[in-house]
Design a protein around this motif. Structure first.
Motif, short mmCIF file in Angstrom:
data_model
loop_
_atom_site.label_atom_id
_atom_site.label_comp_id
_atom_site.label_asym_id
_atom_site.label_seq_id
_atom_site.Cartn_x
_atom_site.Cartn_y
_atom_site.Cartn_z
N MET A 1 4.07 -10.91 -10.27
CA MET A 1 3.53 -9.34 -9.74
C MET A 1 3.01 -9.62 -8.28
O MET A 1 2.62 -10.73 -7.80
CB MET A 1 2.18 -9.08 -10.49
CG MET A 1 1.71 -7.88 -10.24
SD MET A 1 0.25 -7.21 -10.97
CE MET A 1 0.42 -7.77 -12.94
N VAL A 2 3.35 -8.61 -7.40
CA VAL A 2 3.04 -8.42 -6.12
C VAL A 2 2.00 -7.43 -5.94
O VAL A 2 2.35 -6.23 -6.48
CB VAL A 2 4.07 -8.03 -5.17
CG1 VAL A 2 3.87 -8.07 -3.69
CG2 VAL A 2 5.35 -9.15 -5.28
N LYS A 3 0.94 -7.71 -5.17
CA LYS A 3 0.01 -6.75 -4.88
C LYS A 3 0.12 -6.10 -3.57
O LYS A 3 0.22 -6.92 -2.43
CB LYS A 3 -1.56 -6.97 -5.24
CG LYS A 3 -1.58 -7.33 -6.71
CD LYS A 3 -3.17 -7.91 -6.93
CE LYS A 3 -3.37 -8.23 -8.37
NZ LYS A 3 -4.72 -8.77 -8.73
N LEU A 4 0.14 -4.71 -3.14
CA LEU A 4 0.31 -4.48 -1.87
C LEU A 4 -0.59 -3.31 -1.55
O LEU A 4 -1.13 -2.68 -2.55
CB LEU A 4 1.99 -3.80 -1.70
CG LEU A 4 3.12 -4.77 -2.51
CD1 LEU A 4 4.19 -3.75 -2.63
CD2 LEU A 4 3.16 -5.74 -1.16
N VAL A 5 -0.91 -2.72 -0.68
CA VAL A 5 -1.56 -1.67 -0.04
C VAL A 5 -0.52 -0.84 0.57
O VAL A 5 -0.06 -1.19 1.71
CB VAL A 5 -2.95 -2.02 0.88
CG1 VAL A 5 -3.53 -0.97 1.26
CG2 VAL A 5 -3.51 -3.16 0.18
N ILE A 6 -0.21 0.35 -0.17
CA ILE A 6 0.80 1.17 0.29
C ILE A 6 0.12 2.62 0.68
O ILE A 6 -0.59 3.15 -0.22
CB ILE A 6 1.82 1.47 -0.63
CG1 ILE A 6 2.69 0.05 -1.03
CG2 ILE A 6 2.87 2.49 0.04
CD1 ILE A 6 3.76 0.11 -1.92
N ASN A 7 0.00 2.93 2.03
CA ASN A 7 -0.28 4.28 2.65
C ASN A 7 -2.10 4.40 2.01
O ASN A 7 -2.67 4.97 1.81
CB ASN A 7 0.23 5.36 1.97
CG ASN A 7 1.77 5.39 2.68
OD1 ASN A 7 1.87 5.03 3.58
ND2 ASN A 7 2.57 5.99 1.88
N GLY A 8 -2.53 2.92 2.03
CA GLY A 8 -3.96 2.92 1.96
C GLY A 8 -4.51 2.87 0.38
O GLY A 8 -5.59 2.60 0.13
N GLU A 9 -3.58 2.63 -0.45
CA GLU A 9 -3.80 2.52 -1.93
C GLU A 9 -3.19 1.11 -2.38
O GLU A 9 -2.10 0.83 -2.14
CB GLU A 9 -2.88 3.82 -2.41
CG GLU A 9 -3.34 3.86 -3.98
CD GLU A 9 -2.43 4.97 -4.77
OE1 GLU A 9 -2.09 4.74 -6.00
OE2 GLU A 9 -2.18 6.08 -4.11
N GLU A 10 -4.04 0.64 -3.29
CA GLU A 10 -3.72 -0.58 -3.77
C GLU A 10 -2.70 -0.27 -4.78
O GLU A 10 -2.64 0.68 -5.83
CB GLU A 10 -4.83 -1.38 -4.52
CG GLU A 10 -5.75 -1.83 -3.33
CD GLU A 10 -6.88 -2.63 -3.83
OE1 GLU A 10 -6.83 -3.32 -5.05
OE2 GLU A 10 -7.71 -2.87 -3.16
N ARG A 11 -1.37 -1.15 -4.82
CA ARG A 11 -0.34 -0.91 -5.74
C ARG A 11 0.16 -2.13 -6.16
O ARG A 11 -0.16 -3.16 -5.51
CB ARG A 11 0.86 0.04 -4.95
CG ARG A 11 0.62 1.53 -4.58
CD ARG A 11 0.21 2.35 -5.44
NE ARG A 11 1.11 2.91 -6.29
CZ ARG A 11 1.76 3.74 -6.09
NH1 ARG A 11 1.66 4.48 -4.90
NH2 ARG A 11 2.93 4.12 -6.97
N GLN A 12 0.71 -2.25 -7.29
CA GLN A 12 1.29 -3.57 -7.70
C GLN A 12 2.89 -3.35 -7.98
O GLN A 12 3.36 -2.08 -8.52
CB GLN A 12 0.58 -3.76 -9.18
CG GLN A 12 -0.82 -4.22 -8.95
CD GLN A 12 -1.41 -4.69 -10.22
OE1 GLN A 12 -0.96 -5.42 -10.98
NE2 GLN A 12 -2.54 -4.08 -10.47
#
Length: 159
Positions: free
Chosen positions: A1-12
């Protein structure tokens, strides 16, 4: 699983780590503003910001982005009032519009980094993004206007 911050929102993302970021953004996250153009980092239609730097989403595997902050065209400005977006509208830069999200993201990175830009700066940075309609004179003028607006000067030159 990769955790990212996309447009200010934490996403996986819990899929194949080799999946290009472009397809994660479009197919998994529903952010369709970033476009597919060539798939080989030759056109720039898929330009996004990764940790503030313009990057081609079509060739960036999501697996190398753990914890990265990604900004797409949807997240550049909540109200569409980034100086580049305003200049794009003021000067009617878009023709067909397909490449414009990538063009705007590339230009925004340039304008966000420098208070003033020269024709040479614009050529060097924007040459990574192709426009089949040939709106390059309007793109150049918009980048200059956006840089002037950001720096508070009145030096924008329409071409």
């Amino acid at each position: 699983m990769v955790k990212l911050v996309i447009n200010g929102e934490e996403r996986q993302f819990d899929g194949d780590q080799d999946t290009p970021l472009l397809w994660v953004l479009r197919d998994e996250m529903g952010l369709t503003g970033t476009k597919f153009g060539c798939g080989i980092a030759a056109c720039g239609a898929c330009t996004v910001h990764i940790d503030g730097a313009p990057s081609f989403a079509c060739v960036t595997p999501v697996g190398v982005l753990e914890g990265a902050k990604i900004t797409t065209i949807e997240g550049l400005s909540e109200n569409g009032d980034h100086p580049v977006q305003e200049a794009w509208r003021d000067l009617n830069v878009a023709q067909c519009g397909y490449c414009q999200a990538g063009q705007v993201m590339q230009a925004a990175a340039l304008v966000d980094q420098y208070d003033t830009v020269t024709d040479e700066d614009i050529d060097a940075v924007m040459s990574a993004n192709l426009c089949r309609c040939g709106t390059y004179p309007r793109i150049r003028a918009a980048v200059k206007q956006a840089a002037a607006a950001k720096s508070g000067t009145k030096e924008a030159e329409a071409q």
